[in-house]
Motif scaffolding. Structure first.
Motif, short mmCIF file in Angstrom:
data_model
loop_
_atom_site.label_atom_id
_atom_site.label_comp_id
_atom_site.label_asym_id
_atom_site.label_seq_id
_atom_site.Cartn_x
_atom_site.Cartn_y
_atom_site.Cartn_z
N CYS A 1 -8.32 5.01 -2.38
CA CYS A 1 -8.52 3.55 -2.35
C CYS A 1 -7.38 2.86 -1.61
N PHE A 2 -6.15 3.21 -1.95
CA PHE A 2 -5.00 2.59 -1.28
C PHE A 2 -4.92 3.03 0.18
N THR B 1 0.83 -1.21 0.00
CA THR B 1 0.00 0.00 0.00
C THR B 1 0.86 1.27 0.00
N ASP C 1 -4.74 0.86 3.62
CA ASP C 1 -3.56 1.05 4.45
C ASP C 1 -3.90 1.38 5.90
N ALA D 1 2.17 1.90 -3.47
CA ALA D 1 1.13 2.42 -4.36
C ALA D 1 0.84 3.89 -4.08
N LEU D 2 0.84 4.29 -2.81
CA LEU D 2 0.61 5.69 -2.48
C LEU D 2 1.72 6.58 -3.05
#
Length: 407
Positions: free
Chosen positions: A114-115, A80, A119, A83-84
């Motif tokens: 979303c991520f 996560t 998280d 991805a952020l």
């Protein structure tokens, strides 16, 4: 005051968080400013951006709590956090190349949300695995100190960089900062983590978590308070951007200073919470007091006539809100069964962050119709009302239980 840092794994985590969270707060300030620039200073557009960023919390956070109870939290956080960071890099590239449009920002706000929704409960429930239950309250307070140190440094840096080189480079720097927290997670000693035995794989785990909370009136009071204060009382960033620009005629650095002054207060509040952590488990009384005082101080801050007085009033507001949030977080985590912690924290984060879309839209609408000060004034009054309601409920429960105990 820093007892939890004796844990090697937590030291790696905290070090990475200092860098990554600084980048996150730089991006938040730059993102708000970019939205205002692209929309011609519209508070409603800023409210939409906030709503899109936090809307995924409504859909994903509860299920993320179920996953957190079953799978390796450290590996999930690596995914996560990476991805952020990618979201920041993409927005930065769009901005520095001059092709960014308002809908690009909206889309990336949603993807980032979303991520972040996945998280949040994983990260919250991972703290106790790094330090154990005895140091949890201290670690929660130190996490808040880290968060608010970044909240001071990040917007201040962003305000200077936005003026000097533009918002795009701020987004790129945030994307790169995620490397620090991913590296800290990768360097941890997995065998030293305090892991609870995962619950058996079966249907209805989410419902079981909700039933567990429903049977705990003390947890219900905390959850309701968290929802009201998180939704209506803590829409600081979007409200501050509008107040700085439209009320006091300040530039990005003036907006950054408002966030910094609030963060000075929250950092002070987190330090006080870390000192209190050695005196035992947090109490509901302290949480309710923090919530009520926060509501009063926020409403008073909204009425300040000058920029300087408004900025100064944010310091005690920050102390009060941090007293509430640290005590609420630690109270919930220490009060639940280890096998339920991920699901309960999923609900906690859903209520804490999931109301942000409603709060963001309401703040934008109120600022557009009534004026920029009104979201902060009404948010403070709503927080005070919620705190008084919590006191009334707990007092009623205490009175109704007294006859039973005498019999």
């Amino acid at each position: 005051m820093f007892r939890s840092l004796r844990e090697r794994n937590y030291r790696y985590y905290a070090s990475g968080q200092v860098v990554s969270l600084t980048g996150t707060w730089m991006q938040r300030a730059a993102q708000d400013w970019l939205v205002l620039e692209l929309s011609g200073g519209s508070p409603a557009a800023l409210g939409v951006a906030v709503a899109l960023q936090f809307a995924p919390t409504l859909l994903l956070t509860l299920w993320a709590g179920v996953i957190a109870d079953r799978f390796d939290k450290r590996r999930m956080l690596v995914a996560t956090q990476s991805a952020l960071g990618v979201c920041g890099l993409v927005l930065g590239l769009l901005d520095v190349t001059g092709v960014v449009l308002l809908w690009h920002v909206y889309l990336l706000c949603f993807v980032l949300g979303c991520f972040a929704a996945i998280d949040a409960p994983v990260r919250q429930s991972f703290v106790v695995e790094m330090v154990g239950s005895r140091q949890l309250t201290n670690a929660v307070a130190l996490n808040s100190m880290t968060f608010n140190l970044a909240r001071i440094v990040g917007p201040a840096i962003a305000g200077v960089l936005i003026t000097a080189i533009g918002t795009g480079w701020v987004f790129l720097l945030n994307g790169l900062s995620s490397v620090a927290v991913v590296a800290g997670l990768a360097l941890m000693d997995a065998s030293a983590l305090h892991r609870a035995k995962p619950p058996p794989k079966e249907r209805g785990q989410l419902r079981a978590g909700l039933r567990y909370v429903r049977g705990r009136p003390d947890l219900i009071v905390v959850m309701v308070l968290v929802f009201f204060i998180g939704t209506f009382g803590m829409n600081f960033e979007s409200s501050f951007a509008v107040i700085a620009r439209n009320v006091f005629g300040r530039d990005a650095d003036g907006y950054g200073l408002l966030i910094t002054m609030l963060a000075v207060g929250t950092l002070t509040g987190a330090a006080l919470a870390a000192r209190r952590s050695g005196r035992g488990v947090p109490r509901l009384r302290l949480m309710l007091l923090g919530a009520g005082v926060f509501g009063v101080l926020e409403a008073v801050a909204a009425l300040m006539p000058t920029y300087e007085l408004f900025a100064a009033s944010l310091v005690p507001v920050g102390i009060a809100v941090m007293t509430f949030t640290t005590s609420a977080n630690a109270t919930v985590q220490l009060a639940v069964e280890p096998t339920m912690r991920g699901r309960v924290m999923g609900l906690y984060m859903l209520l804490f962050l999931g109301g942000k879309p409603l709060g963001g839209l309401a703040s934008g609408w109120l600022a557009e119709v009534l004026g920029p000060r009104w979201p902060i004034l009404l948010g403070g009054l709503a927080s005070l009302a919620a705190a008084l309601g919590g006191v009334a409920v707990l007092a009623w429960r205490r009175r109704t239980r007294l006859p039973e105990s005498k019999g």
